[in-house]
Design a protein around this motif. Structure first.
Motif: not given
Ligand SMILES: Cc1cc2nc3c(=O)[nH]c(=O)nc-3n(C[C@H](O)[C@H](O)[C@H](O)COP(=O)(O)OP(=O)(O)OC[C@H]3O[C@@H](n4cnc5c(N)ncnc54)[C@H](O)[C@@H]3O)c2cc1C
Lengths: 329, 265
Positions: A111-125
């Motif tokens: 939600r923060f990334a959607a609000r800030a229009k920032a790139a989002l990367a998930l589940d990083a190892v």
């Protein structure tokens, strides 16, 4: 107040008791490898433990800890934490924001990334830095593929797989400050009640455990669980289960390992009476060592097991527990 | 937006994914799921969300269930399956420019489609079986300015609200959100019904509306929007099996010996 130019903002989850969640060490370790970790904790003003949480964050590498108080925390879902994260990001101006890929964490990050229009990367190892910026490592399809991603520009928001990061930050002097948050006023889901999971024992958390003992639907009855629990306890292991075992009610959903459950990469994964369906394997095949017990010599779990015994779990498990206890004594 | 007594319009997010029972592949050049290399199916979790919506509609006359997907042309198959399970109609956002869309762009497209549909409730699976990100419902809620009741092990759709039990990190929450809202369910919810021959043929007559990103007013190549980009992809060698023995009455002891040799006890 000035913040370091290389600030990495880290949202830390708190347990219902107000303590830092055990994943904090890995998150702050990942942040320390990229820059200066600035921690954020969001609490309900009525709950205690703020100072202790800030001290603990400093001990794990935070150069500064922002403490946001929100009366809605614990009453409204996700939005209060997103509002706090947005306020912290505005203040600190980080290049990277790290959040746990826990159920609560990943939704706050998203939600923060959607609000800030920032790139989002998930589940990083893993997260590293090269000449061009921050690179995020991911493991896809249960470790069959490794991919790397980056933000085209701007702040990168990344969620970190619990238990995946081995780096640790260095102990720092505690430096806490209060963060004032302007609520966004966005409609939020109401949390009508919360029932904490009864921690039945002092067993390690599944996602972060060094050893996991998992069982399948062939257990046949919840009464047989003691057999598996004794084995797990002899190895100081966390308990895991197949979806079929969860569906039968032999295990709570939080124990489910696999595609729609938890992904684990322990040093040792002991699969007891689990067939090794692909959806189970993707959640555990990155374990360093896999041991399997199954009465069917053709069970697919044997294709990935370092050591497999074809036989009856009800005969093998008690003997194994005894033998381990004897070796440890 | 509907008032309490008006029938609801529910948009169910469905997705075409590679069949998890087969081998799944990533294209080593693009890093995208190689859809040609595995059979495509309607994502299981989307099927469960659809079942929840369809059974609500059966008990509440006038409810409209719309299956919504963003995906390649082939995803029309998954929508037909959704219609056979009981969706009234379907919306298919397909656009070559959306191939490889990141989460932010996918959420923007879905949000625009939901607004166009004027759906009271968006219902989705908690996470797709190929992406496993588990965040699209939350992102949609943010973009739409709606509450998000996500990761529900049980769901109730009623007078102006959606409620349920949320499986959270430290325990279980009972949550409630006023409509319009976004909700997602876990695989604790029942499997979708198996479509009958009759419902499969009826599905062929139900409408599927096809839209491009531009129809929704979404600028795919917005230079001002940061995106997450893939910079490398590598296949790891598959894991091989090791030693397998038959239990001859000493199976447990043999495992303990193996563990000791490998310093695991
Ligand atoms: C979209 C999707 C997502 C899924 N997600 C998951 C997931 O996250 N996690 C997961 O686990 N599954 C998942 N599944 C289900 C998965 O396909 C399998 O059905 C499940 O893993 C099987 O569980 P099991 O091994 O306990 O049962 P079974 O496959 O029924 O295997 C039981 C095994 O027990 C053995 N056995 C029986 N008696 C004994 C005995 N006395 N001693 C020793 N061995 C014995 C049998 O030989 C057999 O191999 C998913 C499926 C789908 C379609």
């Amino acid at each position: 107040m000035n913040y370091p130019d290389d600030a990495v903002l880290v949202l830390l989850d708190l347990t219902p008791a107000g303590e830092l969640h055990s994943g904090a060490a890995g998150l702050l370790g990942a942040a320390a490898a990229l820059g200066s970790p600035v921690a954020l904790v969001v609490t309900d003003p009525a709950s205690g433990g703020r100072a202790a949480a800030a001290d603990a964050a400093a001990g794990l590498g935070a150069v500064r800890t922002l403490v946001a108080e929100s009366a809605d925390m614990g009453r409204a879902l996700t939005v209060p934490a997103v509002d706090a994260l947005a306020a912290a990001a505005k203040l600190v101006g980080p290049e990277v924001v790290l959040v746990s890929h826990s159920i609560e964490g990943r939704e706050v990050a998203a939600r923060f990334a959607a609000r800030a229009k920032a790139a989002l990367a998930l589940d990083a190892v893993g997260v590293t830095r090269d000449e061009e910026g921050v690179v995020v490592r991911h493991s896809a399809f249960g470790g069959a593929y490794e991919t790397e991603s980056a933000a085209s520009f701007g702040t990168l928001v990344a969620t970190i797989r619990p238990g995946a990061i081995e780096e640790r930050g260095e102990d720092r002097p505690a430096a806490a400050e209060t963060l004032t948050v302007e609520p966004s006023g966005l409609p939020a889901t109401t949390i009508a009640s919360f029932e904490g999971r009864a921690e039945t024992s002092s067993r390690p958390a599944l996602r972060e455990a060094g050893t996991v003992v998992s069982f399948g639907v062939a257990l046949g009855s919840p009464d047989k669980l003691a057999l598996i629990e004794e084995l797990a306890d002899s190895l100081d292991a966390a308990l895991g289960a197949s979806r079929a075992a969860v569906d039968e009610g032999y295990a709570p959903q939080s124990w489910q390992v696999g595609q729609t459950g938890v992904s684990v990469s322990p040093d040792l994964y002991l699969a007891v009476g689990i067939s090794g369906a692909i959806q189970h394997r993707v959640g555990m095949q990155t374990a360093k060592t896999i041991v399997a017990i199954n009465k069917d010599p053709e069970a697919p779990i044997f294709d990935i097991a370092d050591f497999g015994v074809v036989g009856d779990q009800f005969a093998i498990v008690p003997q194994l527990t005894e033998a381990i206890r004897a070796k440890k004594a | 937006m509907s008032s309490l007594s008006e029938p609801l319009r529910i948009a169910v997010l469905v997705k075409e994914v590679p069949d998890t029972y087969g081998e799944r592949h990533l294209d080593l050049e693009t890093g995208l799921v190689d859809r040609a290399a595995s059979d495509a199916v309607l994502d299981e979790i989307g099927g469960r969300a659809l079942e929840a919506a369809v059974s609500h509609a059966e008990a509440n006359a006038g409810t409209e269930v719309v299956a919504l997907t963003v995906g390649p042309e082939s995803a029309a198959e998954a929508l037909r399956e959704a219609l056979a399970i009981g969706a009234d109609r379907a919306v298919h956002v397909t656009d070559p420019q959306l191939g490889g869309a990141d989460l932010g762009l996918t959420a923007e497209v879905l949000a625009a489609a939901v607004e166009r549909l004027d759906a009271d409730l968006v219902l989705a699976g908690n996470q797709s079986t190929d992406g496993l990100g588990g965040v699209i419902p939350a992102m949609l809620a943010e973009l739409l300015g709606r509450p998000q009741a996500t990761n529900l092990d049980a769901i109730g759709i009623g007078a102006g609200e959606v409620c349920g039990t949320r499986a959270s990190d430290h325990g279980t929450m009972v949550v409630r959100a006023s409509l319009p809202a976004v909700a997602s369910i876990t695989d604790r919810l029942p499997d979708p019904r198996f479509p009958s021959f009759k419902s499969t043929s009826a599905a062929k007559k139900k409408p599927i509306e096809t839209l491009a990103a531009a129809d929704l007013g979404v600028a795919v190549e917005d230079p001002a929007a940061p995106r997450s980009i893939l910079i490398s992809v590598a296949a790891r060698p598959p894991r091989a099996g090791g030693m397998k023995i038959d239990d001859e009455g000493d199976g447990g002891t043999r495992i303990a010996e193996f563990l000791a040799q490998n310093r695991l006890v």
